[in-house]
Design an enzyme around this catalytic site. Structure first.
Site, PDB file in Angstrom:
ATOM      1  N   ALA A  72       0.845  -1.201   0.000  1.00 55.52           N
ATOM      2  CA  ALA A  72       0.000   0.000   0.000  1.00 55.52           C
ATOM      3  C   ALA A  72       0.873   1.241   0.000  1.00 55.52           C
ATOM      4  O   ALA A  72       2.048   1.190   0.370  1.00 55.52           O
ATOM      5  CB  ALA A  72      -0.922  -0.002   1.222  1.00 55.52           C
ATOM      6  N   ASP A  73       0.265   2.343  -0.417  1.00 54.75           N
ATOM      7  CA  ASP A  73       0.937   3.632  -0.333  1.00 54.75           C
ATOM      8  C   ASP A  73      -0.097   4.718  -0.091  1.00 54.75           C
ATOM      9  O   ASP A  73      -1.181   4.692  -0.681  1.00 54.75           O
ATOM     10  CB  ASP A  73       1.726   3.951  -1.600  1.00 54.75           C
ATOM     11  CG  ASP A  73       2.580   5.191  -1.402  1.00 54.75           C
ATOM     12  OD1 ASP A  73       3.501   5.128  -0.565  1.00 54.75           O
ATOM     13  OD2 ASP A  73       2.298   6.218  -2.039  1.00 54.75           O
ATOM     14  N   THR A  74       0.246   5.655   0.773  1.00 57.86           N
ATOM     15  CA  THR A  74      -0.630   6.779   1.103  1.00 57.86           C
ATOM     16  C   THR A  74       0.067   8.078   0.733  1.00 57.86           C
ATOM     17  O   THR A  74       1.237   8.267   1.062  1.00 57.86           O
ATOM     18  CB  THR A  74      -0.977   6.771   2.607  1.00 57.86           C
ATOM     19  OG1 THR A  74      -1.633   5.541   2.916  1.00 57.86           O
ATOM     20  CG2 THR A  74      -1.893   7.938   2.966  1.00 57.86           C
TER      21      THR A  74
END
Length: 192
Positions: A72-74
């Site tokens: 994931a990446d935010t």
């Protein structure tokens, strides 16, 4: 809670691991992918989030091709500008000043690579509005150090939560992992 030995979390984020536990998932292993997270010229925030999440998963998948890899990446952005993961007080100050009194967008992408050469990706956009911050509030937050390594220098599950006027979208996504989308993807392969 169930431990899934054939699931690897490709992340160094303690928040993502904690969020996974909220939906009853404990990955068999956590591997921190070392990738270059530089924003490409004219790259839009959503595209950046998707690219980085995929790169994290790909990096770990090369090492463990027979496992499920969750990455994931935010990304926090103002307009088209991707705000950095603040590493210095100066960066943190610039980010907090930018989002003070404004709406900003948070994009989180979650990806699952399967051992069957399938890739599932979901991107979630959430709009967060911060109150206008006084210099005293900004300085106090900077002194707390809670911004370190956080996208946009903001960690709403810490004391910065008191600055949030509204969230339109997924709270868990802002923290680092959209739980509904993550559950939807994982439940196709695991009994959760």
């Amino acid at each position: 809670m169930l431990k899934f030995d054939n699931l690897i979390l490709a992340s160094s984020s303690e928040q993502r691991l904690s969020l996974l536990e909220q939906i009853g998932v404990i990955p068999g292993q956590v591997v921190s992918p070392d990738i270059d997270e530089v924003v490409l010229k004219k790259e839009l925030p959503k595209v950046y989030s998707i690219r980085i999440a995929k790169e994290k998963g790909t990096k770990v998948r090369v090492l463990y091709p027979d496992k499920f890899i969750l990455s994931a990446d935010t990304v926090v952005c103002c307009g088209r500008r991707v705000l950095p993961k603040a590493e210095t007080e100066e960066q943190a100050l610039e980010c907090i000043r930018l989002i003070s009194g404004r709406r900003h967008r948070v994009y989180t992408t979650v990806c699952l690579y399967t051992p069957y050469n399938k890739l599932h990706c979901r991107n979630v956009m959430t709009i967060v509005k911060f109150k206008h911050l006084s210099m005293q509030e900004i300085n106090s937050y900077i002194m707390s150090g809670q911004w370190k390594g956080k996208s946009g220098a903001c960690s709403i599950q810490t004391s910065a939560g008191k600055f949030v006027l509204s969230i339109n979208g997924s709270y868990s996504s802002v923290i680092g992992l959209p739980l509904y989308e993550t559950y939807s993807i994982l439940s196709q392969y695991f009994s959760i």
